[in-house]
Design a protein around this motif. Sequence first.
Motif, PDB file in Angstrom:
ATOM      1  N   THR A 221       1.145  10.604  -1.940  1.00 54.25           N
ATOM      2  CA  THR A 221       1.297  10.082  -0.580  1.00 54.25           C
ATOM      3  C   THR A 221       1.822  11.160   0.349  1.00 54.25           C
ATOM      4  O   THR A 221       1.443  11.228   1.527  1.00 54.25           O
TER       5      THR A 221
ATOM      6  N   TYR B 125      -1.102  13.048   1.404  1.00 55.25           N
ATOM      7  CA  TYR B 125      -1.901  12.203   2.305  1.00 55.25           C
ATOM      8  C   TYR B 125      -1.342  12.229   3.724  1.00 55.25           C
ATOM      9  O   TYR B 125      -2.086  12.327   4.704  1.00 55.25           O
TER      10      TYR B 125
ATOM     11  N   SER C  39      -1.970  -3.043   3.169  1.00 57.70           N
ATOM     12  CA  SER C  39      -1.249  -2.633   1.957  1.00 57.70           C
ATOM     13  C   SER C  39      -0.319  -1.446   2.155  1.00 57.70           C
ATOM     14  O   SER C  39      -0.056  -0.691   1.221  1.00 57.70           O
ATOM     15  N   THR C  40       0.198  -1.292   3.358  1.00 53.03           N
ATOM     16  CA  THR C  40       1.147  -0.201   3.604  1.00 53.03           C
ATOM     17  C   THR C  40       2.376  -0.340   2.714  1.00 53.03           C
ATOM     18  O   THR C  40       2.892   0.653   2.189  1.00 53.03           O
TER      19      THR C  40
ATOM     20  N   MET D 261       2.176   1.265  -0.603  1.00 49.41           N
ATOM     21  CA  MET D 261       2.209   2.726  -0.660  1.00 49.41           C
ATOM     22  C   MET D 261       3.633   3.250  -0.842  1.00 49.41           C
ATOM     23  O   MET D 261       3.828   4.446  -1.069  1.00 49.41           O
TER      24      MET D 261
ATOM     25  N   GLN E 213       6.840   3.772  -2.988  1.00 47.85           N
ATOM     26  CA  GLN E 213       7.120   3.842  -4.421  1.00 47.85           C
ATOM     27  C   GLN E 213       8.535   3.350  -4.708  1.00 47.85           C
ATOM     28  O   GLN E 213       9.505   3.824  -4.114  1.00 47.85           O
TER      29      GLN E 213
ATOM     30  N   TYR F 150      -8.228   9.734  -4.304  1.00 48.35           N
ATOM     31  CA  TYR F 150      -8.578   9.121  -3.009  1.00 48.35           C
ATOM     32  C   TYR F 150      -8.871  10.216  -2.000  1.00 48.35           C
ATOM     33  O   TYR F 150      -7.994  11.021  -1.672  1.00 48.35           O
TER      34      TYR F 150
ATOM     35  N   MET G 297      -2.947   9.783  -5.358  1.00 45.13           N
ATOM     36  CA  MET G 297      -2.595   8.746  -4.391  1.00 45.13           C
ATOM     37  C   MET G 297      -1.894   7.597  -5.110  1.00 45.13           C
ATOM     38  O   MET G 297      -2.302   7.199  -6.216  1.00 45.13           O
TER      39      MET G 297
ATOM     40  N   LEU H 131      -0.332   3.595  -5.225  1.00 40.94           N
ATOM     41  CA  LEU H 131      -0.367   2.241  -4.669  1.00 40.94           C
ATOM     42  C   LEU H 131       0.259   1.277  -5.666  1.00 40.94           C
ATOM     43  O   LEU H 131      -0.028   1.341  -6.868  1.00 40.94           O
TER      44      LEU H 131
END
Length: 280
Positions: free
Chosen positions: A26, A29, A151-152, A155, A157, A221, A227, A229
């Motif tokens: 992330t 990203y 779905s933020t 993300m 953890q 991703y 990535m 999720l």
Amino acid sequence: MTDLKQPPPDPTPPQWRRPRGVAPGTWQYLHQRTIAVHYDAFVADTPLCHLDDEFLAELFPRRETAGCRVADLGCGTGRSAIPLARRGYDVVAIDLSRPMLQNLMRRVTQEIPTDSQPDSPVGRIFPVQANLVELDSLADDSIDHTICMFSTLGMIQGRANRNAVLQHGRRMTRNGGRLVIHVHHRAAWFAEPGGMRRWLASAVKAWTRKDHEFGDHVYAYRGLSQMFLHRFSQREITTAVRQAGWTVDQVHRIAADGTGFLSRRPRLPSKIGGFIVVAQ
């Protein structure tokens, strides 16, 4: 609030600078400018995005008076924030990705009219670069409603970090305000190629490793190999929302293909792709 005219940060900052709740993939990203530039085109044909937009339009219809403030947690390039502003809401658009916020503000200058009318107000957008886990700089009771879509929350953890996001939302939101949150469903793995293997691997890791929670998934991703999720069960997300101080009003089950809501619980859990939870 961040001055978005400052020079852009190093596109690949070292991992030791990662804030709480941000997984290694992330972190990459968030700093990939090309992902932010092409984000709108990438999700344009995603059914779930259209479902999100339609749901928010029904829940937050056009206002006849200005002044209602919505916090958009993980706003990205403004997929939800810009339509809300067009309907008369002021939006505090929060994201840790500077490239995403820069593209959001470019869109604002192109798509938000400046000639607001008294009977058809146009809202303002206030960009804030911040980690959703660490929102202490935003005042208590300063927001009317809070949204966290696409779905933020998944993300983020770590359960404690996700709970912190929900608690900040409760702290910032005035009594009577709404929380609207979308998450992906863990059992939807069963309908995907290799999903049973991923489900079992996650269950075993959650049992044997302290750094893994059931529902965590690391995957490739858009050129990124790690990535992150987290996928939820219905009980997990509703329990987390309640424990943060919210009262759950509605739980909408999303069809696995993202095209609509399921009117009743299906026999196969894999038919549920995710949930939209509305809380007070």
